[in-house]
Motif scaffolding. Structure first.
Motif, PDB file in Angstrom:
ATOM      1  N   HIS A 187     147.937  83.304  69.819  1.00  0.00           N
ATOM      2  CA  HIS A 187     146.698  82.929  69.148  1.00  0.00           C
ATOM      3  C   HIS A 187     145.788  82.126  70.068  1.00  0.00           C
ATOM      4  O   HIS A 187     144.573  82.266  70.015  1.00  0.00           O
ATOM      5  CB  HIS A 187     146.991  82.106  67.888  1.00  0.00           C
ATOM      6  N   VAL A 188     146.394  81.250  70.881  1.00  0.00           N
ATOM      7  CA  VAL A 188     145.608  80.315  71.680  1.00  0.00           C
ATOM      8  C   VAL A 188     146.104  80.318  73.120  1.00  0.00           C
ATOM      9  O   VAL A 188     147.294  80.151  73.370  1.00  0.00           O
ATOM     10  CB  VAL A 188     145.705  78.887  71.103  1.00  0.00           C
ATOM     11  N   LEU A 189     145.173  80.502  74.053  1.00  0.00           N
ATOM     12  CA  LEU A 189     145.466  80.394  75.480  1.00  0.00           C
ATOM     13  C   LEU A 189     144.482  79.407  76.078  1.00  0.00           C
ATOM     14  O   LEU A 189     143.281  79.656  76.136  1.00  0.00           O
ATOM     15  CB  LEU A 189     145.348  81.755  76.164  1.00  0.00           C
ATOM     16  N   GLU A 190     144.977  78.256  76.504  1.00  0.00           N
ATOM     17  CA  GLU A 190     144.154  77.201  77.098  1.00  0.00           C
ATOM     18  C   GLU A 190     144.560  77.050  78.553  1.00  0.00           C
ATOM     19  O   GLU A 190     145.687  76.667  78.868  1.00  0.00           O
ATOM     20  CB  GLU A 190     144.359  75.898  76.327  1.00  0.00           C
ATOM     21  N   MET A 191     143.660  77.391  79.475  1.00  0.00           N
ATOM     22  CA  MET A 191     143.968  77.301  80.902  1.00  0.00           C
ATOM     23  C   MET A 191     142.785  76.751  81.689  1.00  0.00           C
ATOM     24  O   MET A 191     142.467  77.212  82.786  1.00  0.00           O
ATOM     25  CB  MET A 191     144.436  78.648  81.446  1.00  0.00           C
ATOM     26  N   SER A 192     142.137  75.750  81.142  1.00  0.00           N
ATOM     27  CA  SER A 192     141.014  75.097  81.804  1.00  0.00           C
ATOM     28  C   SER A 192     141.494  74.226  82.962  1.00  0.00           C
ATOM     29  O   SER A 192     142.686  73.981  83.142  1.00  0.00           O
ATOM     30  CB  SER A 192     140.235  74.245  80.804  1.00  0.00           C
ATOM     31  N   ALA A 193     140.508  73.744  83.739  1.00  0.00           N
ATOM     32  CA  ALA A 193     140.774  72.797  84.828  1.00  0.00           C
ATOM     33  C   ALA A 193     141.767  73.346  85.842  1.00  0.00           C
ATOM     34  O   ALA A 193     142.625  72.626  86.353  1.00  0.00           O
ATOM     35  CB  ALA A 193     141.242  71.457  84.274  1.00  0.00           C
ATOM     36  N   ASN A 194     141.666  74.639  86.123  1.00  0.00           N
ATOM     37  CA  ASN A 194     142.379  75.276  87.219  1.00  0.00           C
ATOM     38  C   ASN A 194     141.340  75.798  88.203  1.00  0.00           C
ATOM     39  O   ASN A 194     140.247  76.190  87.790  1.00  0.00           O
ATOM     40  CB  ASN A 194     143.251  76.431  86.717  1.00  0.00           C
ATOM     41  N   PRO A 195     141.626  75.831  89.509  1.00  0.00           N
ATOM     42  CA  PRO A 195     140.638  76.303  90.497  1.00  0.00           C
ATOM     43  C   PRO A 195     140.526  77.826  90.516  1.00  0.00           C
ATOM     44  O   PRO A 195     140.715  78.479  91.543  1.00  0.00           O
ATOM     45  CB  PRO A 195     141.202  75.762  91.815  1.00  0.00           C
ATOM     46  N   LEU A 196     140.192  78.398  89.359  1.00  0.00           N
ATOM     47  CA  LEU A 196     140.187  79.844  89.183  1.00  0.00           C
ATOM     48  C   LEU A 196     138.777  80.406  89.321  1.00  0.00           C
ATOM     49  O   LEU A 196     137.868  80.013  88.591  1.00  0.00           O
ATOM     50  CB  LEU A 196     140.756  80.201  87.810  1.00  0.00           C
ATOM     51  N   ALA A 197     138.601  81.321  90.259  1.00  0.00           N
ATOM     52  CA  ALA A 197     137.333  82.020  90.457  1.00  0.00           C
ATOM     53  C   ALA A 197     137.458  83.450  89.930  1.00  0.00           C
ATOM     54  O   ALA A 197     138.561  83.922  89.643  1.00  0.00           O
ATOM     55  CB  ALA A 197     136.960  82.029  91.932  1.00  0.00           C
ATOM     56  N   ASN A 198     136.326  84.141  89.799  1.00  0.00           N
ATOM     57  CA  ASN A 198     136.362  85.524  89.324  1.00  0.00           C
ATOM     58  C   ASN A 198     137.238  86.402  90.206  1.00  0.00           C
ATOM     59  O   ASN A 198     137.960  87.278  89.720  1.00  0.00           O
ATOM     60  CB  ASN A 198     134.938  86.091  89.268  1.00  0.00           C
ATOM     61  N   SER A 199     137.189  86.176  91.514  1.00  0.00           N
ATOM     62  CA  SER A 199     137.984  86.968  92.443  1.00  0.00           C
ATOM     63  C   SER A 199     139.482  86.738  92.283  1.00  0.00           C
ATOM     64  O   SER A 199     140.289  87.543  92.742  1.00  0.00           O
ATOM     65  CB  SER A 199     137.568  86.649  93.889  1.00  0.00           C
ATOM     66  N   GLY A 200     139.862  85.659  91.619  1.00  0.00           N
ATOM     67  CA  GLY A 200     141.275  85.363  91.412  1.00  0.00           C
ATOM     68  C   GLY A 200     141.865  86.029  90.185  1.00  0.00           C
ATOM     69  O   GLY A 200     143.067  85.914  89.947  1.00  0.00           O
ATOM     70  N   ILE A 201     141.048  86.720  89.394  1.00  0.00           N
ATOM     71  CA  ILE A 201     141.533  87.422  88.209  1.00  0.00           C
ATOM     72  C   ILE A 201     141.720  88.887  88.576  1.00  0.00           C
ATOM     73  O   ILE A 201     140.752  89.634  88.732  1.00  0.00           O
ATOM     74  CB  ILE A 201     140.556  87.283  87.031  1.00  0.00           C
ATOM     75  N   GLU A 202     142.960  89.312  88.733  1.00  0.00           N
ATOM     76  CA  GLU A 202     143.235  90.691  89.128  1.00  0.00           C
ATOM     77  C   GLU A 202     142.918  91.650  87.985  1.00  0.00           C
ATOM     78  O   GLU A 202     143.048  91.306  86.806  1.00  0.00           O
ATOM     79  CB  GLU A 202     144.700  90.847  89.548  1.00  0.00           C
ATOM     80  N   LEU A 203     142.500  92.853  88.335  1.00  0.00           N
ATOM     81  CA  LEU A 203     142.236  93.880  87.336  1.00  0.00           C
ATOM     82  C   LEU A 203     143.518  94.176  86.566  1.00  0.00           C
ATOM     83  O   LEU A 203     144.551  94.450  87.162  1.00  0.00           O
ATOM     84  CB  LEU A 203     141.723  95.150  88.009  1.00  0.00           C
ATOM     85  N   GLY A 204     143.458  94.065  85.251  1.00  0.00           N
ATOM     86  CA  GLY A 204     144.639  94.287  84.430  1.00  0.00           C
ATOM     87  C   GLY A 204     145.426  93.027  84.144  1.00  0.00           C
ATOM     88  O   GLY A 204     146.510  93.085  83.558  1.00  0.00           O
ATOM     89  N   ALA A 205     144.885  91.865  84.533  1.00  0.00           N
ATOM     90  CA  ALA A 205     145.607  90.607  84.316  1.00  0.00           C
ATOM     91  C   ALA A 205     145.881  90.348  82.837  1.00  0.00           C
ATOM     92  O   ALA A 205     146.912  89.765  82.488  1.00  0.00           O
ATOM     93  CB  ALA A 205     144.811  89.448  84.915  1.00  0.00           C
ATOM     94  N   PHE A 206     144.978  90.783  81.960  1.00  0.00           N
ATOM     95  CA  PHE A 206     145.127  90.523  80.530  1.00  0.00           C
ATOM     96  C   PHE A 206     145.522  91.774  79.750  1.00  0.00           C
ATOM     97  O   PHE A 206     145.468  91.778  78.518  1.00  0.00           O
ATOM     98  CB  PHE A 206     143.821  89.956  79.966  1.00  0.00           C
ATOM     99  N   ASP A 207     145.934  92.824  80.447  1.00  0.00           N
ATOM    100  CA  ASP A 207     146.346  94.053  79.765  1.00  0.00           C
ATOM    101  C   ASP A 207     147.588  93.799  78.916  1.00  0.00           C
ATOM    102  O   ASP A 207     148.485  93.047  79.295  1.00  0.00           O
ATOM    103  CB  ASP A 207     146.662  95.150  80.784  1.00  0.00           C
ATOM    104  N   GLY A 208     147.635  94.460  77.756  1.00  0.00           N
ATOM    105  CA  GLY A 208     148.822  94.395  76.918  1.00  0.00           C
ATOM    106  C   GLY A 208     148.988  93.112  76.150  1.00  0.00           C
ATOM    107  O   GLY A 208     150.065  92.852  75.597  1.00  0.00           O
ATOM    108  N   MET A 209     147.956  92.294  76.056  1.00  0.00           N
ATOM    109  CA  MET A 209     148.054  91.053  75.294  1.00  0.00           C
ATOM    110  C   MET A 209     146.988  91.028  74.215  1.00  0.00           C
ATOM    111  O   MET A 209     146.002  91.771  74.262  1.00  0.00           O
ATOM    112  CB  MET A 209     147.899  89.824  76.189  1.00  0.00           C
ATOM    113  N   SER A 210     147.199  90.180  73.230  1.00  0.00           N
ATOM    114  CA  SER A 210     146.230  90.002  72.157  1.00  0.00           C
ATOM    115  C   SER A 210     146.134  88.514  71.870  1.00  0.00           C
ATOM    116  O   SER A 210     147.144  87.857  71.638  1.00  0.00           O
ATOM    117  CB  SER A 210     146.673  90.756  70.901  1.00  0.00           C
ATOM    118  N   THR A 211     144.932  87.978  71.924  1.00  0.00           N
ATOM    119  CA  THR A 211     144.761  86.553  71.639  1.00  0.00           C
ATOM    120  C   THR A 211     143.439  86.343  70.923  1.00  0.00           C
ATOM    121  O   THR A 211     142.532  87.175  71.008  1.00  0.00           O
ATOM    122  CB  THR A 211     144.819  85.726  72.946  1.00  0.00           C
TER     123      THR A 211
END
Length: 370
Positions: A187-211
């Motif tokens: 239901h809830v995914l909280e991942m703030s305050a991480n040094p995450l840029a757009n380039s760090g999110i791989e294609l398909g990183a959120f595949d197969g999940m529901s939130t």
């Protein structure tokens, strides 16, 4: 019931300075008592915790780890300067509190045999590594708190039935493909305050999940990611470096009810961008660099609250917020904030706010107490 659970989780979900988690308060909030041994098959009822049949006992567990406190199947080992997970945690533990210690690694067998656990708190440690099989036996785990650690990536093989994952304030700069695959109960995914840029999110990183709720604030995003789960009802990307909103940004997120884009560097919202989120109720675009009211607000029939304060808006048109012609707004605005903008309020026509529920629903300037 699903909505009640979500609201309860969101109350704990805002990132910020570390504050100790009150485990007993969580117990009271969700009325957690001892689990009936036969109540093992109710996995599809959407309840945060199953019903408990046995009355609680105040007697401490004689096998409780040294210096910890054990009662009501809750193991509290916080603030003990532990450098590793204790070896003799009772196998029937329901909640394990290991926050505010010095644990650096979660090993494969640290929680072996603890199969009924529903909540695990590892907040504010020094964790850099979690074994891929560390959570393999936790089929009933619902709450996993890993915030304020030193993790550089999402742990592998997260429990499939988890409801809430808090992993903010770590060192995560990359989300690998399939990192959240199979998490259809989340239901809830909280991942703030991480040094995450757009380039760090791989294609398909959120595949197969529901939130339902996702927050990545205080990161290094320069654009709205296009690969989040389409199930989202709340998306919060505040305190990033997003410079504009484009038409294709929200194509996947038609279920959004709340969108947070405050405290970015947004200079303009491309015409047609908001048409993809027709059910939006609350929109945060405050503390940006907008020079005009975003186009398309007048077509959002269910929008109730819009924050536009602390921008560079100089003019407000008579049809910027309310539909014209024969179009009808289904829900009146409860709040429109425009203060801290260089708007000449005396030039704004009264009809501009004809679809606001009341005069107090509009803030053009700061209210000062005399």
């Amino acid at each position: 019931m699903r909505g009640i659970i979500l609201l309860s989780l969101l109350a704990l979900c805002q990132a910020g300075p570390y504050k100790p988690i009150n485990v007993l308060d969580i117990m009271r909030r969700h009325d957690i008592m001892q689990q009936d041994a036969a109540d093992d098959d109710d996995d599809d009822n959407n309840f945060l915790f199953p019903s408990w049949a046995s009355p609680p006992s105040d007697a401490p567990d004689p096998d409780c780890p040294f210096a910890c406190q054990c009662s009501l199947r809750v193991v509290q080992c916080s603030d003990l300067d532990l450098k590793a997970v204790p070896k003799n945690i009772p196998k029937d533990a329901l909640m394990i509190d290991l926050q505010n210690n010095m644990i650096k690694e979660i090993k494969e067998n640290d929680f072996k045999g603890i199969n009924s656990i529903y909540a695990l708190f590892l907040v504010n440690n020094k964790i850099t590594k979690i074994h891929p099989k560390a959570f393999s036996n936790m089929n009933k785990l619902k709450l996993l708190y890993l915030s304020y650690n030193l993790l550089t990536q999402i742990p592998a093989n997260l429990p499939k039935n988890i409801l809430e994952l808090r992993i903010h304030d770590n060192k995560i700069n990359r989300i690998q493909k399939d990192a959240f695959r199979g998490l259809r109960s989340l239901h809830v995914l909280e991942m703030s305050a991480n040094p995450l840029a757009n380039s760090g999110i791989e294609l398909g990183a959120f595949d197969g999940m529901s939130t339902l709720y996702l927050r990545i604030a205080e990161a290094r995003l320069t654009a709205v990611p296009k690969d989040f789960p389409s199930s989202l009802t709340e998306l919060h990307l505040d305190y990033n470096k997003i410079g504009k909103v484009e038409v294709e940004d929200f194509f996947r997120y038609r279920n959004l009810l709340r969108l947070g884009l405050g405290f970015n560097q947004i200079k303009f919202v491309e015409n047609g961008s908001l048409a993809s989120i027709p059910n939006i109720r609350e929109l945060h675009l405050d503390n940006n660099k907008l020079r005009s009211v975003p186009p398309g607000l007048d077509l959002l029939k269910y929008l109730r609250v819009v924050y536009l304060h602390a921008n560079s808006i100089t003019r407000v048109g008579v049809n910027d917020f309310c539909p014209s012609g024969g179009n009808v707004k289904k829900v009146l605005y409860a709040g429109i904030s425009l203060f801290a903008n260089p708007v000449k309020y005396w030039e704004v026509q009264p009809a501009t706010f004809r679809c606001v529920s009341g005069r107090r629903g509009v803030q053009l300037g700061n209210f000062r107490r005399k």
